[in-house]
Design a protein around this motif. Sequence first.
Motif, short mmCIF file in Angstrom:
data_model
loop_
_atom_site.label_atom_id
_atom_site.label_comp_id
_atom_site.label_asym_id
_atom_site.label_seq_id
_atom_site.Cartn_x
_atom_site.Cartn_y
_atom_site.Cartn_z
N GLU A 130 43.43 55.08 42.02
CA GLU A 130 43.21 53.64 41.94
C GLU A 130 44.53 52.87 41.79
O GLU A 130 44.66 51.77 42.30
CB GLU A 130 42.26 53.33 40.78
N TYR A 131 45.49 53.46 41.11
CA TYR A 131 46.81 52.85 40.99
C TYR A 131 47.46 52.74 42.37
O TYR A 131 48.01 51.68 42.74
CB TYR A 131 47.68 53.71 40.06
N SER A 132 47.38 53.81 43.14
CA SER A 132 47.98 53.81 44.49
C SER A 132 47.30 52.80 45.39
O SER A 132 47.96 52.16 46.23
CB SER A 132 47.89 55.22 45.10
N ARG A 133 45.99 52.64 45.23
CA ARG A 133 45.25 51.69 46.05
C ARG A 133 45.68 50.25 45.75
O ARG A 133 45.82 49.43 46.65
CB ARG A 133 43.75 51.86 45.82
N MET A 151 33.71 44.53 37.36
CA MET A 151 34.30 45.87 37.43
C MET A 151 35.68 45.84 38.07
O MET A 151 36.62 46.49 37.60
CB MET A 151 33.38 46.81 38.22
N GLN A 152 35.84 45.07 39.16
CA GLN A 152 37.14 44.95 39.82
C GLN A 152 38.15 44.27 38.90
O GLN A 152 39.33 44.65 38.87
CB GLN A 152 37.00 44.16 41.12
N GLN A 186 38.13 44.29 35.56
CA GLN A 186 38.50 45.25 34.53
C GLN A 186 39.50 46.27 35.07
O GLN A 186 40.47 46.63 34.40
CB GLN A 186 37.27 45.97 34.00
N LYS A 187 39.28 46.73 36.30
CA LYS A 187 40.15 47.73 36.89
C LYS A 187 41.59 47.19 37.02
O LYS A 187 42.55 47.89 36.70
CB LYS A 187 39.62 48.14 38.27
N GLN A 188 41.72 45.94 37.46
CA GLN A 188 43.06 45.36 37.58
C GLN A 188 43.72 45.18 36.22
O GLN A 188 44.92 45.42 36.06
CB GLN A 188 43.00 44.04 38.34
N LEU A 189 42.94 44.78 35.22
CA LEU A 189 43.50 44.67 33.86
C LEU A 189 44.03 46.03 33.39
O LEU A 189 45.13 46.12 32.84
CB LEU A 189 42.43 44.18 32.88
N ARG A 190 43.24 47.07 33.60
CA ARG A 190 43.64 48.41 33.17
C ARG A 190 44.93 48.85 33.87
O ARG A 190 45.85 49.36 33.22
CB ARG A 190 42.53 49.41 33.50
N LEU A 191 44.98 48.64 35.19
CA LEU A 191 46.14 49.12 35.94
C LEU A 191 47.39 48.31 35.62
O LEU A 191 48.49 48.86 35.53
CB LEU A 191 45.83 49.08 37.44
N HIS A 192 47.24 46.99 35.41
CA HIS A 192 48.40 46.17 35.02
C HIS A 192 48.95 46.63 33.68
O HIS A 192 50.16 46.73 33.50
CB HIS A 192 47.99 44.69 34.92
N GLU A 193 48.06 46.90 32.73
CA GLU A 193 48.50 47.32 31.41
C GLU A 193 49.13 48.71 31.47
O GLU A 193 50.15 48.98 30.80
CB GLU A 193 47.33 47.31 30.42
N ALA A 194 48.57 49.61 32.27
CA ALA A 194 49.14 50.95 32.41
C ALA A 194 50.55 50.87 32.99
O ALA A 194 51.47 51.56 32.53
CB ALA A 194 48.25 51.80 33.31
N HIS A 222 27.12 38.40 37.60
CA HIS A 222 27.80 38.98 38.76
C HIS A 222 28.08 37.89 39.80
O HIS A 222 29.19 37.80 40.34
CB HIS A 222 26.94 40.08 39.37
N HIS A 223 27.10 37.05 40.08
CA HIS A 223 27.25 36.00 41.08
C HIS A 223 28.32 34.99 40.68
O HIS A 223 29.24 34.67 41.46
CB HIS A 223 25.91 35.28 41.29
N HIS A 224 28.23 34.47 39.46
CA HIS A 224 29.16 33.43 39.03
C HIS A 224 30.56 33.99 38.77
O HIS A 224 31.55 33.31 39.03
CB HIS A 224 28.63 32.72 37.78
N PHE A 225 30.64 35.20 38.27
CA PHE A 225 31.94 35.81 38.03
C PHE A 225 32.72 35.94 39.34
O PHE A 225 33.90 35.59 39.42
CB PHE A 225 31.76 37.19 37.38
N LYS A 226 32.03 36.40 40.38
CA LYS A 226 32.71 36.55 41.66
C LYS A 226 33.03 35.20 42.29
O LYS A 226 34.06 35.04 42.95
CB LYS A 226 31.86 37.39 42.62
N ALA A 227 32.16 34.20 42.07
CA ALA A 227 32.42 32.87 42.60
C ALA A 227 33.67 32.26 42.00
O ALA A 227 34.44 31.57 42.68
CB ALA A 227 31.22 31.95 42.34
N VAL A 228 33.92 32.52 40.71
CA VAL A 228 35.07 31.92 40.02
C VAL A 228 36.34 32.74 40.23
O VAL A 228 37.42 32.18 40.43
CB VAL A 228 34.77 31.78 38.51
N THR A 229 36.24 34.07 40.20
CA THR A 229 37.44 34.91 40.20
C THR A 229 37.72 35.62 41.52
O THR A 229 38.79 36.22 41.67
CB THR A 229 37.33 36.00 39.11
N ALA A 230 36.79 35.59 42.46
CA ALA A 230 36.90 36.34 43.72
C ALA A 230 36.86 37.85 43.48
O ALA A 230 37.29 38.63 44.32
CB ALA A 230 38.15 35.95 44.51
#
Length: 301
Positions: free
Chosen positions: A278-281, A238-239, A241-249, A226-234
Amino acid sequence: MTRPLTPHQEIADVIARFATGEAEHTTAIDRLFFSRRTSPTQPNHVAQWPCFALVVQGAKSLEVGSDVYRYGVGDYLVVSLDLPVVSRVVEASPEAPYLGLGLKIDAQQLKEVMGRLVTRPAGAPEAMRGVAVNTAPPELVDAALRLLRLLDRPEDIPAMAPLIEQEILYRLLTGPLGPRLQQIAMAETAGNKVAQAIAWLRQNFARPLRVEELAGHVGMSDSSLHHHFKAVTAMTPMQYQKQLRLHEARRLMLAEHMDVGTAGYSVGYQSPSQFSREYSRLYGISPLKDVGAARLPIAAE
């Protein structure tokens, strides 16, 4: 007497000749892309692959998580791993269009160049952001220009383009942004483990995410991932994955004309209301209105 073009002007001239219309353009060099815009653009949500980008006219911004990067003439951008981003051209006009180039970074080629370095760039004690902007040194601009000149000598591309691409990677690795690429390429770094986690998420984004399962897959503890993932990707996993899902949808609805409910279900949403919320957000508009607005010009033709 005509003054000779500066390297940036010559690159702009090549891009303007080969990219005659709006948007992104492929070239005869496999991993090289051009971008041309004659006006500022709306935010564009895209999945960005690892790349080196250089702006020679106009300016652009890139939003990654909560971070915003602006880069203009003389700046270069490095993206060291796959990231969902929000991209927009912020400075462009018909008289002075935005002109830029992008070179996709090949992981295997990067490792080969790293293996030939006499002195490796100093590694960072902590994972670093996978995106950064800096001023392009003359040596990097010169290598980019020589790569673009090959487009006027297509018979030279198969033999020369890979060599110049390796030189560009060398300049990136030995420059101030080198550690960001190094941490992704070296197997035992936290950045590399984050890259492995991202690869897993991209292949399994429709599955329910259990962070402990993902952490075990890449050999990290839950808290460390969790710490390193957020440090590298901001972003948190979970966030991301959510963006991947919404982009693909969104792609499924626009490119494959899938209805809203089916698109949401296809990317892992069990609740249509949650998908719409979540799409609207993320996009600032409901999926139904977004798809309807995108199809209006087609219906009017």
